[in-house]
Design an enzyme around this catalytic site. Structure first.
Site, PDB file in Angstrom:
ATOM      1  N   HIS A  76      72.419  29.245  58.495  1.00  0.00           N
ATOM      2  CA  HIS A  76      73.326  28.233  58.269  1.00  0.00           C
ATOM      3  C   HIS A  76      73.526  27.894  56.935  1.00  0.00           C
ATOM      4  O   HIS A  76      72.499  27.971  56.268  1.00  0.00           O
ATOM      5  CB  HIS A  76      73.083  26.963  59.151  1.00  0.00           C
ATOM      6  CG  HIS A  76      71.782  26.035  59.082  1.00  0.00           C
ATOM      7  ND1 HIS A  76      71.677  25.193  57.932  1.00  0.00           N
ATOM      8  CD2 HIS A  76      70.351  26.404  59.373  1.00  0.00           C
ATOM      9  CE1 HIS A  76      70.428  24.693  57.869  1.00  0.00           C
ATOM     10  NE2 HIS A  76      69.775  25.168  58.757  1.00  0.00           N
ATOM     11  N   ASP A 186      66.414  25.027  53.483  1.00  0.00           N
ATOM     12  CA  ASP A 186      66.831  24.836  54.911  1.00  0.00           C
ATOM     13  C   ASP A 186      68.388  24.532  54.696  1.00  0.00           C
ATOM     14  O   ASP A 186      68.869  23.569  54.634  1.00  0.00           O
ATOM     15  CB  ASP A 186      66.108  23.684  55.469  1.00  0.00           C
ATOM     16  CG  ASP A 186      66.533  23.337  56.779  1.00  0.00           C
ATOM     17  OD1 ASP A 186      67.236  24.121  57.439  1.00  0.00           O
ATOM     18  OD2 ASP A 186      66.169  22.536  57.765  1.00  0.00           O
ATOM     19  N   GLU A 218      75.092  22.966  61.211  1.00  0.00           N
ATOM     20  CA  GLU A 218      73.605  23.084  61.860  1.00  0.00           C
ATOM     21  C   GLU A 218      72.957  21.840  61.912  1.00  0.00           C
ATOM     22  O   GLU A 218      72.162  21.353  62.709  1.00  0.00           O
ATOM     23  CB  GLU A 218      72.785  24.125  61.304  1.00  0.00           C
ATOM     24  CG  GLU A 218      71.694  24.484  62.239  1.00  0.00           C
ATOM     25  CD  GLU A 218      70.492  23.873  61.648  1.00  0.00           C
ATOM     26  OE1 GLU A 218      69.501  23.989  62.472  1.00  0.00           O
ATOM     27  OE2 GLU A 218      70.302  23.142  60.694  1.00  0.00           O
ATOM     28  N   ASP A 241      65.900  30.859  60.274  1.00  0.00           N
ATOM     29  CA  ASP A 241      65.863  29.429  59.714  1.00  0.00           C
ATOM     30  C   ASP A 241      64.418  29.226  59.139  1.00  0.00           C
ATOM     31  O   ASP A 241      63.343  30.292  59.457  1.00  0.00           O
ATOM     32  CB  ASP A 241      66.119  28.712  60.828  1.00  0.00           C
ATOM     33  CG  ASP A 241      66.478  27.148  60.262  1.00  0.00           C
ATOM     34  OD1 ASP A 241      66.412  26.943  59.220  1.00  0.00           O
ATOM     35  OD2 ASP A 241      67.309  26.444  61.021  1.00  0.00           O
TER      36      ASP A 241
END
Length: 371
Positions: A76, A186, A218, A241
């Site tokens: 993402h 992230d 996300e 991720d």
């Protein structure tokens, strides 16, 4: 990836991409700058790049066998952040949270407000009471200072209610190793891994088609991945991720998260976002088997579970249509949801190697059954 030169090349590529990505701002729902960057990078390595109405980008590598399974690999683009909800007469901004940044990580942080520099304000160390200086200030009491003296001056800057706010935290390197930190790891680390995977596969035609997807939204519920999976109709999927590392003094790698920096890519076996096992994914047995076959003895990896401590896009992707076998692969990440999330480039390089080997082994992925 036995060649040390190849390993260093991959780490250098990851570092360059992360340096670019850490300078971009793209909280959930406002990913435009990251979308533009990723479109360009994807276009270097594949012939077909599509962007849907919400900003999800799909780069497709067509396979040799039209009847082979179709693979979706996603990461993402969005990061946690905030949104302006009010403007005080004296020019301070009030804000709401987009994503999971905790109150303890907010005071005096540098932020970007629609391209303008700002600071999340705090009571002065000389003027605050002992109680004020010792407690965590809740978000509802915090404000952002953009250097303005009035609401009119804020308006003249082009800042309004509904504008995005993101952390400022460009990539920094630690001495004596391959560890870096920056905001939005992230999942900018996952996005860098995905871009590097496409770079490694440039010029190759996999057995089955591969759909590399950079997703939006996300941090607010894996929404972009759900959109993409429904449209692409993959036969199986990998979500890339980060995984909170459990190797700092305030955590335990057995009681909290069995995930240690520097020990390789993380293969997530079970995830969930809440106290009960919902909004997560349990690794499909076929996917686990394929991943371990790809790793062999050459790729360092570690298993982890994050029940109640976070999920990945596999949580929604695996429920698309009549079910998509899915698994998550990532890297250990320290100081999650801060402006200075930390990873080890060796772990990221191992994730690249693992996914590239998985793709090159697609000819052996005929049996996606549960048993």
């Amino acid at each position: 990836m036995n060649d040390a030169n190849a390993r260093e090349r991959i780490k250098a590529g990851l570092k360059r991409t992360l340096n670019d990505l850490s300078r971009l701002h793209g909280i959930s729902g406002f990913e435009q700058s990251v979308v533009r960057y990723t479109q360009t990078r994807f276009g270097e390595y594949v012939d077909d790049v599509e962007t849907d109405r919400y900003g999800n980008i799909t780069a497709t590598k067509r396979g040799r066998a039209t009847t082979a399974p179709r693979l979706m690999v996603s990461a993402h683009m969005d990061e946690i952040g905030f949104i302006v909800k009010g403007i005080e007469p004296n020019g301070y901004l009030r804000f709401d949270r987009i994503g999971g940044a905790g109150d303890a990580l907010l005071s005096c942080r540098k932020v970007d407000v629609k391209g303008h520099f700002g600071l999340i304000g705090s009571v002065s160390g000389h003027l605050g009471s002992a109680d004020q200086l010792s407690r965590v200030t809740p978000l509802k009491e915090l404000y952002i200072d953009v250097g303005a003296c009035s609401a009119e001056q804020v308006a003249a800057m082009g800042i309004a209610i509904g504008d995005p706010v993101s952390f400022v935290g460009e990539l920094a390197e630690f001495s004596g190793g391959d560890r870096v930190c920056g905001k939005g790891m992230d999942d900018r680390a996952g996005l860098a891994i995905l871009i590097q995977v496409l770079s490694e596969l440039k010029g190759e035609m996999p057995h089955g088609s591969v759909h590399a997807v950079a997703t939006v939204l996300e941090q607010v519920g894996h929404r972009g991945a759900a959109m993409a999976a429904y449209r692409i109709k993959p036969d199986y999927a990998i979500a890339i991720d980060g995984v909170p590392a459990g190797d700092t003094p305030d955590l335990s790698s057995t009681k909290d998260v069995p995930c240690t920096m520097g020990k390789g890519a993380v293969v997530l076996l079970a995830t969930s976002s809440g106290d009960i096992n919902v909004r997560g994914n349990i690794a499909h047995p076929a996917m686990k088997r394929f991943v371990l076959e790809a790793a062999g003895r050459e790729v360092p990896y570690q298993f982890a579970t994050t029940i109640g401590r976070g999920s990945t896009e596999a949580g929604l992707v695996h429920m698309s249509r009549d079910g998509i076998p899915a698994i998550s692969i990532g890297v250990p990440r320290r100081y999650s949801y801060s402006p200075h999330e930390m990873i080890d480039l060796n772990d990221a390089a191992a994730a690249v190697d693992l996914i590239v080997r998985f793709v090159r082994g697609m000819e052996g992925h005929g049996d996606l059954g549960f048993l």
